[in-house]
Structure formats: structure tokens, C-alpha cells
Design an enzyme around this catalytic site. Sequence first.
Site, short mmCIF file in Angstrom:
data_model
loop_
_atom_site.label_atom_id
_atom_site.label_comp_id
_atom_site.label_asym_id
_atom_site.label_seq_id
_atom_site.Cartn_x
_atom_site.Cartn_y
_atom_site.Cartn_z
CG HIS A 61 44.67 56.72 37.16
ND1 HIS A 61 44.24 57.87 36.55
CD2 HIS A 61 43.79 55.75 36.78
CE1 HIS A 61 43.15 57.63 35.83
NE2 HIS A 61 42.86 56.34 35.95
CG LEU A 64 44.38 47.12 41.49
CD1 LEU A 64 44.55 47.06 43.00
CD2 LEU A 64 45.59 46.47 40.81
NE ARG A 65 40.05 46.94 33.97
CZ ARG A 65 39.83 48.18 33.62
NH1 ARG A 65 39.08 48.97 34.37
NH2 ARG A 65 40.33 48.66 32.50
CG ASP A 152 39.46 57.26 35.96
OD1 ASP A 152 39.53 58.18 35.15
OD2 ASP A 152 40.05 56.18 35.81
CG HIS A 179 37.76 60.54 33.07
ND1 HIS A 179 38.45 59.44 32.59
CD2 HIS A 179 36.98 60.96 32.05
CE1 HIS A 179 38.10 59.23 31.32
NE2 HIS A 179 37.21 60.12 30.97
CG HIS A 232 43.65 60.34 32.51
ND1 HIS A 232 42.69 61.27 32.24
CD2 HIS A 232 42.99 59.22 32.92
CE1 HIS A 232 41.51 60.74 32.47
NE2 HIS A 232 41.66 59.51 32.88
CG ASN A 278 38.51 58.18 27.00
OD1 ASN A 278 38.88 59.14 26.35
ND2 ASN A 278 37.30 58.08 27.51
CG ASP A 305 44.32 55.42 32.91
OD1 ASP A 305 43.60 54.64 33.57
OD2 ASP A 305 43.89 56.09 31.95
CG HIS A 309 40.48 46.44 28.59
ND1 HIS A 309 39.24 46.58 29.20
CD2 HIS A 309 40.99 47.68 28.48
CE1 HIS A 309 39.02 47.88 29.42
NE2 HIS A 309 40.07 48.56 29.01
ZN ZN Z 1 40.19 58.20 33.35
#
Ligand code: ZN
Length: 444
Positions: A61, A64-65, A152, A179, A232, A278, A305, A309
Amino acid sequence: MSRKICVRGGTLVDETGERRADVLVEEGRIVEVAPAIEPPRGATVLDAGGCLVAPGLVDLHTHLREPGGEAAETVESGARAAALGGYTAVVAMPNTEPAIDNAAIVRDVLALGAGVCADVAVAGAITVGRSGERLAPLAEMAALGVRLFTDDGRGVQDARLMRRALEYAGGLGVVLAQHCEDEELASGGHMHEGAWSSRLGIPGQPALAEEAMLARDLGLVRLTGSPMHFLHLSTAGSVALLRAARSEGLAVTAEATPHHLSLTDETVASYDPVFKVNPPLRTADDVLAVRDALVGGVIDVIATDHAPHPIEAKEEPFESAPPGMLGLETALAVAYDVLCTPGGAGANGDTGPRCTPVELFALMSWRPARIAGLDAAGGHGGPIAAGARAHLCVFDPAARWVVDPSAGASRSRNSPYAGRELTGRVRHTLLGGEPVVVGAEAQR
Ligand SMILES: [Zn+2]
């Protein structure tokens, strides 16, 4: 490249147990495992004195954006962070911009992952654009080796669509990962709903928002017979639901994050958005339930996770900041401290349940490798034996270090452990025989 590498002086930890041995690597593979190996001429010697030498970690999880969120992370920077954390493979989540919801984008991300510091697998979206409305072309992504599918960041809200997705996935031999969040119940909540949210005056989301969807999906697994993975999980109620599902023999697996086994909702009293995530950080009782579930085999794996940001986004007020925390570079130290160290820092510094190093690496290496199919495709998760691909994590459980996100490899800084001293650090990481981390420094 015909580099020979000798990893000397460590204690090997893999599925077969724990033992003192050196490891000789040649041409990307392990060629010898023995109590004392004399390094051949020209070999690079990596000191593993005092360390645990395990199969490289595998993260199910990782955000990598890329594409779309390169200000926060790229495949390359995220893979470097992974290597520094002892990971040799990560599964990139599909909540990118655009979403990874078709074969062309899967190919693009896999291409970005060629030659980076960790093997990059891709999870595909369940629905087109992760909008929860119609099924994405799972078969064409599965044909490229995609094994996990998830929206997710969001749960699939429509139960009928989720049922169809499960039936389809079962036929393809792939696994859906949910999720768990009922968006109606969670709506408007920025932290866990409980004593701390009341005290702080921040709207909360109830544990039931997670548990209601988990209960629904366990029913769908029973109905369809298709396997499912739960991302998660964070509440005592979720653990109880999962424990019952397991005793019933349902084909389910689940993960928990390092932050949900080490931090509580009390941290939000700082109003620091670095603690916004979250599902949200929960109560001390939830933290203990999640740790019990990991030690007792109810939750199968630890997954980070890792959610980078940009700095500006996490400087917003708590209620407008995006949820998510960095995790790759600190996960093993945090998990080792909480689960393996007698008297280690738990939620309340309690003594709690404990596991052995073999059990910890099961949670972080070979079990996740199997769930993602990265054991067969890539040789991740060990065991450490002659002939195996040399994916290794060399971890010094006694090393002390202070987490400084600006010194890490991630492009982002949002670590909830920033400024904290952790005990235990990855000293070296070998990816297919290449030392990508030496002495806790990335080599490229
Ligand atoms: Zn999630």
C-alpha cells in the site's frame, strides 16, 4: 555487472527461522549461505554485525503520486524512500491523476518503475476514474500482471457494483482490496469520533463508518466466494468482524499500518495536520486490538499507506488539510519497536503482546509478497537460500536515529514521527544483488 557481495556477521531471519550466517551474492543471486564465508577477491563486504538480515520488505500500500502528484512524490523518489526503509518491492496505489484504471496507464507507471531503487508493482482501480459508477477494464490490466485492484482513497459504495466486481475478479484470479469507509457515515468527519473529537471541537467520523463497509463486504465474500483484501483496518470492531470471518474460513486477508499501531487520536490535540489520516487515528483500545490482531494472525500484514503531500497542503488548518502520512522510511523501526521490543513504546508505553523477529518479517515481507504475487513474479519474500534472487533488508535493531523528513528521500515531509528518536534502522538494502542502500544512505 558481475559484482560479488558478501553480507557478513548478521543473523538471518526468514520463513525457515533465525540463524547466524553470512550471505554471498553473485550476479544478482544468492550463491552461498554459511556460518562464516571468506569473501572472494574483489567482493564488496557489507557489515551486518548486530543486524537482522531478512528478505526485502514488501509494501502492499504505497502512494507514489505519479502521474499527477509529482510535487508530493514520484515513482523514483518513492522507490528510494522504500529502499531506505528496507523495502525491495512496493505496490503503487491507483489514486493518481488520472487514475490507474486502464492498461495504458498501467504500462506508463510500470515503465516509470523500471530501474528505480525498488521493484514497483501496480494496483489497478476497480471502477473507471475511481468514481464508483462502472467497472474498469480489469481483464486488460490483469493481463499486464496486475494482481490487486482497489479504489483506495474511497471505498466502493454501491454494494451491487462491488458484488459484480468480486464475481468478475474471482474469474480472473485477481484480488479486490477495499478501503472500508461508508461515505454517508463518515461525511464531514476529520478525525475519529470519540472523547477527543468532542473535546477538540473537530467533527469526527465514527468507527462504524469503517466497520459497516467491512461487515457488508464480508457478506459479499461469503456470497461470491471470491477472495478479498482489506486495507488499513483500524478499529477493535473491525478486528472482531475479521476474527469471526476467519473462523468461518472466508478467503480474506487484511493489513494494518504502523501509525494505527503506534499513535492515537490524542495526538490530534496538537491540531497538527500531520496527524490527519484516513482512516483516522483511533483510541488506545483500538491500537491494542490492532496490535493483538497482528500478533495473533488475525490481520496478516503491515502495510504503510505511505501518503505524501506537498508541504503547503499540510500547512492548511486541520479541517482543510488532506489526510495521509509518510511511512516507508520509518515503518520497520516503528513496527519493531512496538511489536518486538520488550517495554517498547506502544500507544501508552505498555508492554502489550510481542512477536519474534521471524513473525515481524512475516508481517512485512513474505506474507505481503504472496498476497501481491510478488513471490512468483520477482522472487520477493525469501527464503534466503542459494539460487534465490538477492533481495535483502539488513536491519540494525539497536541503531538510534532522529526522524528528519527533510533528510529523507521522499519529496514530502509529512511524517508523524518527525523529530522523534526511533530505535532500529535499516543499514543496507539489496535489490536483485545491487546494494541500493549502504550504511543507511541511498546509493543512487
Ligand atoms: Zn485507503
